[in-house]
Design an enzyme around this catalytic site. Structure first.
Site, PDB file in Angstrom:
ATOM      1  N   SER A  68      40.046  35.471  39.807  1.00  0.00           N
ATOM      2  CA  SER A  68      41.499  35.264  39.850  1.00  0.00           C
ATOM      3  C   SER A  68      42.087  35.375  41.251  1.00  0.00           C
ATOM      4  O   SER A  68      43.281  35.113  41.438  1.00  0.00           O
ATOM      5  CB  SER A  68      42.200  36.278  38.934  1.00  0.00           C
ATOM      6  OG  SER A  68      41.618  36.268  37.650  1.00  0.00           O
ATOM      7  N   ILE A  88      42.872  37.964  43.061  1.00  0.00           N
ATOM      8  CA  ILE A  88      43.919  38.983  43.253  1.00  0.00           C
ATOM      9  C   ILE A  88      43.364  40.171  44.026  1.00  0.00           C
ATOM     10  O   ILE A  88      42.267  40.662  43.724  1.00  0.00           O
ATOM     11  CB  ILE A  88      44.447  39.499  41.887  1.00  0.00           C
ATOM     12  CG1 ILE A  88      44.909  38.339  41.018  1.00  0.00           C
ATOM     13  CG2 ILE A  88      45.567  40.515  42.080  1.00  0.00           C
ATOM     14  CD1 ILE A  88      45.081  38.704  39.551  1.00  0.00           C
ATOM     15  N   HIS A 139      44.049  43.629  44.059  1.00  0.00           N
ATOM     16  CA  HIS A 139      44.823  44.511  43.180  1.00  0.00           C
ATOM     17  C   HIS A 139      45.403  45.704  43.941  1.00  0.00           C
ATOM     18  O   HIS A 139      44.814  46.182  44.919  1.00  0.00           O
ATOM     19  CB  HIS A 139      43.923  45.030  42.053  1.00  0.00           C
ATOM     20  CG  HIS A 139      43.486  43.947  41.108  1.00  0.00           C
ATOM     21  ND1 HIS A 139      44.363  43.308  40.265  1.00  0.00           N
ATOM     22  CD2 HIS A 139      42.269  43.387  40.892  1.00  0.00           C
ATOM     23  CE1 HIS A 139      43.703  42.410  39.551  1.00  0.00           C
ATOM     24  NE2 HIS A 139      42.427  42.432  39.926  1.00  0.00           N
ATOM     25  N   VAL A 151      14.865  35.704  45.592  1.00  0.00           N
ATOM     26  CA  VAL A 151      13.869  36.759  45.774  1.00  0.00           C
ATOM     27  C   VAL A 151      13.195  37.020  44.432  1.00  0.00           C
ATOM     28  O   VAL A 151      13.855  37.325  43.435  1.00  0.00           O
ATOM     29  CB  VAL A 151      14.533  38.043  46.332  1.00  0.00           C
ATOM     30  CG1 VAL A 151      13.510  39.167  46.444  1.00  0.00           C
ATOM     31  CG2 VAL A 151      15.189  37.757  47.674  1.00  0.00           C
ATOM     32  N   LYS A 208      41.970  43.540  31.959  1.00  0.00           N
ATOM     33  CA  LYS A 208      43.357  43.670  32.400  1.00  0.00           C
ATOM     34  C   LYS A 208      44.267  42.745  31.609  1.00  0.00           C
ATOM     35  O   LYS A 208      45.459  42.695  31.836  1.00  0.00           O
ATOM     36  CB  LYS A 208      43.455  43.348  33.887  1.00  0.00           C
ATOM     37  CG  LYS A 208      42.703  44.357  34.757  1.00  0.00           C
ATOM     38  CD  LYS A 208      42.940  44.100  36.227  1.00  0.00           C
ATOM     39  CE  LYS A 208      42.296  45.156  37.093  1.00  0.00           C
ATOM     40  NZ  LYS A 208      40.846  45.013  37.211  1.00  0.00           N
ATOM     41  N   ARG A 234      31.754  38.233  34.543  1.00  0.00           N
ATOM     42  CA  ARG A 234      31.834  39.533  35.210  1.00  0.00           C
ATOM     43  C   ARG A 234      30.492  40.254  35.080  1.00  0.00           C
ATOM     44  O   ARG A 234      29.968  40.351  33.966  1.00  0.00           O
ATOM     45  CB  ARG A 234      32.924  40.405  34.572  1.00  0.00           C
ATOM     46  CG  ARG A 234      34.313  39.778  34.563  1.00  0.00           C
ATOM     47  CD  ARG A 234      35.202  40.565  33.626  1.00  0.00           C
ATOM     48  NE  ARG A 234      36.544  40.031  33.498  1.00  0.00           N
ATOM     49  CZ  ARG A 234      36.897  39.076  32.638  1.00  0.00           C
ATOM     50  NH1 ARG A 234      35.988  38.525  31.836  1.00  0.00           N
ATOM     51  NH2 ARG A 234      38.144  38.683  32.561  1.00  0.00           N
ATOM     52  N   CYS A 269      45.512  14.019  47.011  1.00  0.00           N
ATOM     53  CA  CYS A 269      46.276  15.032  46.253  1.00  0.00           C
ATOM     54  C   CYS A 269      46.553  16.257  47.125  1.00  0.00           C
ATOM     55  O   CYS A 269      47.620  16.840  47.059  1.00  0.00           O
ATOM     56  CB  CYS A 269      45.508  15.483  45.016  1.00  0.00           C
ATOM     57  SG  CYS A 269      45.038  14.189  43.905  1.00  0.00           S
ATOM     58  N   CYS A 328      44.039  14.671  40.640  1.00  0.00           N
ATOM     59  CA  CYS A 328      43.080  13.638  40.201  1.00  0.00           C
ATOM     60  C   CYS A 328      41.664  14.200  40.105  1.00  0.00           C
ATOM     61  O   CYS A 328      40.738  13.483  39.712  1.00  0.00           O
ATOM     62  CB  CYS A 328      43.150  12.402  41.087  1.00  0.00           C
ATOM     63  SG  CYS A 328      42.049  12.411  42.507  1.00  0.00           S
TER      64      CYS A 328
HETATM   65  C1  LIG Z   1      37.107  35.715  35.549  1.00  0.00           C
HETATM   66  C2  LIG Z   1      37.043  36.752  36.642  1.00  0.00           C
HETATM   67  C3  LIG Z   1      38.199  37.123  37.329  1.00  0.00           C
HETATM   68  C4  LIG Z   1      38.131  38.099  38.329  1.00  0.00           C
HETATM   69  N1  LIG Z   1      39.258  38.374  39.042  1.00  0.00           N
HETATM   70  C5  LIG Z   1      39.211  39.292  40.038  1.00  0.00           C
HETATM   71  C6  LIG Z   1      40.369  39.570  40.812  1.00  0.00           C
HETATM   72  O1  LIG Z   1      41.409  38.920  40.653  1.00  0.00           O
HETATM   73  N2  LIG Z   1      40.310  40.547  41.745  1.00  0.00           N
HETATM   74  C7  LIG Z   1      39.178  41.262  41.962  1.00  0.00           C
HETATM   75  O2  LIG Z   1      39.211  42.170  42.789  1.00  0.00           O
HETATM   76  N3  LIG Z   1      38.028  40.978  41.287  1.00  0.00           N
HETATM   77  C8  LIG Z   1      38.022  40.002  40.345  1.00  0.00           C
HETATM   78  N4  LIG Z   1      36.883  39.693  39.662  1.00  0.00           N
HETATM   79  C9  LIG Z   1      35.639  40.348  40.036  1.00  0.00           C
HETATM   80  C10 LIG Z   1      35.008  39.699  41.274  1.00  0.00           C
HETATM   81  O3  LIG Z   1      34.994  38.290  41.161  1.00  0.00           O
HETATM   82  C11 LIG Z   1      33.570  40.214  41.410  1.00  0.00           C
HETATM   83  O4  LIG Z   1      33.612  41.608  41.412  1.00  0.00           O
HETATM   84  C12 LIG Z   1      32.900  39.737  42.701  1.00  0.00           C
HETATM   85  O5  LIG Z   1      33.028  38.352  42.869  1.00  0.00           O
HETATM   86  C13 LIG Z   1      31.424  40.124  42.669  1.00  0.00           C
HETATM   87  O6  LIG Z   1      30.845  39.673  43.861  1.00  0.00           O
HETATM   88  P1  LIG Z   1      29.303  39.877  44.114  1.00  0.00           P
HETATM   89  O7  LIG Z   1      29.046  39.426  45.489  1.00  0.00           O
HETATM   90  O8  LIG Z   1      28.922  41.274  43.750  1.00  0.00           O
HETATM   91  O9  LIG Z   1      28.583  38.942  43.037  1.00  0.00           O
HETATM   92  P2  LIG Z   1      28.322  37.354  43.110  1.00  0.00           P
HETATM   93  O10 LIG Z   1      29.457  36.636  43.679  1.00  0.00           O
HETATM   94  O11 LIG Z   1      27.840  36.936  41.778  1.00  0.00           O
HETATM   95  O12 LIG Z   1      27.142  37.241  44.163  1.00  0.00           O
HETATM   96  C14 LIG Z   1      25.816  37.594  43.858  1.00  0.00           C
HETATM   97  C15 LIG Z   1      24.927  36.598  44.554  1.00  0.00           C
HETATM   98  O13 LIG Z   1      23.565  36.995  44.376  1.00  0.00           O
HETATM   99  C16 LIG Z   1      22.783  35.831  44.308  1.00  0.00           C
HETATM  100  N5  LIG Z   1      21.499  36.192  43.682  1.00  0.00           N
HETATM  101  C17 LIG Z   1      21.285  36.649  42.434  1.00  0.00           C
HETATM  102  N6  LIG Z   1      19.977  36.901  42.231  1.00  0.00           N
HETATM  103  C18 LIG Z   1      19.339  36.605  43.393  1.00  0.00           C
HETATM  104  C19 LIG Z   1      17.983  36.649  43.810  1.00  0.00           C
HETATM  105  N7  LIG Z   1      17.006  37.062  42.998  1.00  0.00           N
HETATM  106  N8  LIG Z   1      17.683  36.255  45.073  1.00  0.00           N
HETATM  107  C20 LIG Z   1      18.657  35.815  45.911  1.00  0.00           C
HETATM  108  N9  LIG Z   1      19.962  35.755  45.566  1.00  0.00           N
HETATM  109  C21 LIG Z   1      20.303  36.145  44.328  1.00  0.00           C
HETATM  110  C22 LIG Z   1      23.629  34.885  43.481  1.00  0.00           C
HETATM  111  O14 LIG Z   1      23.272  33.530  43.686  1.00  0.00           O
HETATM  112  C23 LIG Z   1      25.043  35.201  43.965  1.00  0.00           C
HETATM  113  O15 LIG Z   1      25.482  34.312  44.960  1.00  0.00           O
HETATM  114  C24 LIG Z   1      36.906  38.733  38.652  1.00  0.00           C
HETATM  115  C25 LIG Z   1      35.746  38.339  37.976  1.00  0.00           C
HETATM  116  C26 LIG Z   1      35.803  37.350  36.999  1.00  0.00           C
HETATM  117  C27 LIG Z   1      34.549  36.908  36.323  1.00  0.00           C
END
Ligand SMILES: Cc1cc2nc3c(=O)[nH]c(=O)nc-3n(C[C@H](O)[C@H](O)[C@H](O)COP(=O)(O)OP(=O)(O)OC[C@H]3O[C@@H](n4cnc5c(N)ncnc54)[C@H](O)[C@@H]3O)c2cc1C
Length: 486
Positions: free
Chosen positions: A48, A50, A52, A175, A253, A314, A409, A442
């Site tokens: 989203s 945000i 927070h 990995v 939320k 999530r 757009c 579009c």
């Molecule tokens: C619908 C939704 C709305 C949300 N809204 C908010 C918000 O408004 N505000 C907020 O603070 N948080 C929000 N969140 C939470 C937030 O998006 C996440 O907490 C955050 O993006 C997590 O980031 P990350 O880097 O931990 O995970 P990811 O972005 O998933 O990154 C993990 C990475 O690891 C890689 N990976 C996995 N396994 C391997 C492997 N074996 N080898 C190499 N690479 C690998 C993947 O390809 C991926 O790119 C929201 C989540 C969702 C689903």
């Protein structure tokens, strides 16, 4: 390419990217690996957006502590890295006496979490601030420090700045094996790359449990929780200024009405626990639920305004809180269960990981010449919207391709697409995330073929090999002598 590192980070979502950028301040050899063809292709691309304020999190949790700390870091980060960030504030709105009572509980929780600039508002003041809210609103909790960002632009900016300062980015590198040999961890990827590192940071999002399993750790599981979101036409952008929350449920939320930094309003997300980590389908039921909740708060939001939808999953961990810390496998550090508010908390998570590494014996000498600044690609659209025509003219003088529109757009020009390609973004999705080309009404109907030709011209990749988001998503079907391939 180097094969020996001080720190290898698995996962280039906002968590891994923020860690890489933080560690780039120090004189270390750092690798940032991701299984996808580009960064921010996991949960970090589908949320989203945000930042927070911090009143949602239960006091005493790691989530709560890092959410508040992270929120405070975004003004400086957005200045240094030039990604869009606006402190718009958030309103949690109440429609019943019971919900008004719960608002008081959240206000008290926010105070316990030390959230600044919160106030409880009556119906009149709430409607003065957001006139398009339902007139049935009885009151609200206003938190002025909440903000909105472009989540993938933030992630791209972190990685670009990390790479600029010496971090090695290795994409298409899943990995699959981690083995401890003496004082180092040896990593092998699916495509046969081998490297070793003193420390490995597991920031693999949805797959953090599977990566932990690679070193024999089975003490947590990632429980995927699906969220459907709907992006509306820019027309709706003028209806609300702040992020509008309902009074939430126990597991999420709730469904929100969210302004975005690029103009359109988003509604959602749903919250449904699912069994697989790859169910990205939107559903009729999800759409109905999201709109019935959104319309209760902002009645003029309409399904006919939808221009696209998406699903984010999530990475909720068993236990509910973030799991951040060293493990029984020396050198292996978990940064797992980073569900919401992971985007908000990401820069604070990065500082926490830095401190853990220091504690575990890593020397943190300042990297000579560390440059915290990253330049964004100039956006013609923002010059036009903000009526900065002098700036537009000046930019076109530096490169006439800033006058050639590719996406009508969103007013994205050829020069912006070329700049994104030169920064390493060579799939349609990555071009979309870095320039906004294809995100408008579009939905890329007009600009796709033009973008493909630019990628082909700039990289030499043949048209039929250019993908939407990596192998298997080729955009132009192969044509053989016998006709179209199936
Ligand atoms: C619908 C939704 C709305 C949300 N809204 C908010 C918000 O408004 N505000 C907020 O603070 N948080 C929000 N969140 C939470 C937030 O998006 C996440 O907490 C955050 O993006 C997590 O980031 P990350 O880097 O931990 O995970 P990811 O972005 O998933 O990154 C993990 C990475 O690891 C890689 N990976 C996995 N396994 C391997 C492997 N074996 N080898 C190499 N690479 C690998 C993947 O390809 C991926 O790119 C929201 C989540 C969702 C689903």
């Amino acid at each position: 390419m180097k094969t020996e590192f001080d720190v290898a980070i698995i996962g280039a979502g906002v968590t891994g990217a923020a860690i890489a950028r933080e560690l780039a301040r120090y004189d270390l050899d750092i690798a940032l690996l991701d299984k996808e063809v580009d960064v921010s292709f996991g949960t970090s691309k589908a949320n989203s957006g945000i930042i927070h304020a911090g009143f949602h999190s239960t006091p005493g949790t790691l989530k709560g502590k890092l959410e508040l700390a992270g929120n405070r870091m975004f003004d400086r980060l957005s200045e240094e890295l030039e990604f869009p960030f606006e402190r718009r504030g958030e309103l949690m709105v109440a429609f019943t006496e019971e919900e008004l009572r719960i608002l008081n509980d959240f206000y008290a929780q926010g105070q316990e979490n030390n959230v600044p600039y919160m106030e409880l508002l009556g119906a009149k003041r709430t409607l003065e601030m957001e006139p398009h809210l339902s007139p049935d609103v009885l009151g609200s909790l206003h938190a002025a420090t909440a903000g909105i960002i472009g989540p993938y632009e933030y992630c791209f900016a972190l990685v670009e700045n990390a790479v600029q300062n010496g971090v090695e980015l290795i994409c298409s590198a899943k990995v699959t094996k981690i083995k401890r040999v003496k004082d180092r961890l040896h990593l092998t990827t699916e495509n046969g790359l081998k490297l070793s590192s003193r420390f490995v940071i597991n920031a693999a999002g949805l797959f953090a449990d599977e990566v932990a399993n690679l070193v024999g750790m089975k003490d947590f599981k990632i429980l995927p929780r699906k969220g459907e979101e709907y992006l509306l036409d820019k027309r709706v952008g003028t209806l609300i200024h702040r992020v509008i929350f309902p009074v939430p449920s126990k597991i999420s939320k709730g469904m929100l009405v969210i302004p975005t930094v690029d103009g359109p309003v988003m509604v959602g997300p749903t919250a449904r626990d699912i069994d697989t980590k790859n169910d990205f389908s939107t559903t009729r039921e999800g759409l109905k639920t999201v709109f019935s909740h959104a319309q209760k708060m902002v009645p003029s939001v309409r399904t006919s305004d939808i221009i696209t939808s998406f699903v984010g999953i999530r990475p909720a961990a068993t236990g509910g809180d973030f799991i951040i810390g060293p493990t029984k496998v020396k050198g292996f550090i978990n940064v797992a269960g980073i569900q919401s508010p992971g985007l908000t908390a990401s820069p604070a998570i990065a500082e926490m990981v830095r401190d853990i590494l220091l504690n575990e014996g890593l020397n943190l000498d300042v990297r000579p010449g560390f440059d915290p600044k990253r330049k964004a690609i100039p956006r013609v659209r923002s010059f036009i919207e903000n009526r900065k025509f002098d700036k537009l003219e000046e930019t076109i003088k530096t490169n006439k391709d800033y006058s050639k529109l590719v996406c009508r757009c969103e007013n994205v020009t050829e020069a912006e697409i070329v700049a994104a390609v030169k920064r390493g973004h060579i799939t349609l999705d990555a071009i979309k995330f870095s320039t906004r080309a294809g995100t408008g009404r579009c939905q890329a109907g007009f600009c796709t073929s033009r973008i493909l030709k630019i990628i082909e011209r700039e990289t030499g990749i043949p048209l039929e090999k250019i993908t939407k988001k990596g192998p298997g998503s080729e955009v132009v079907p192969l044509v053989s002598k016998k006709g179209w391939a199936k």
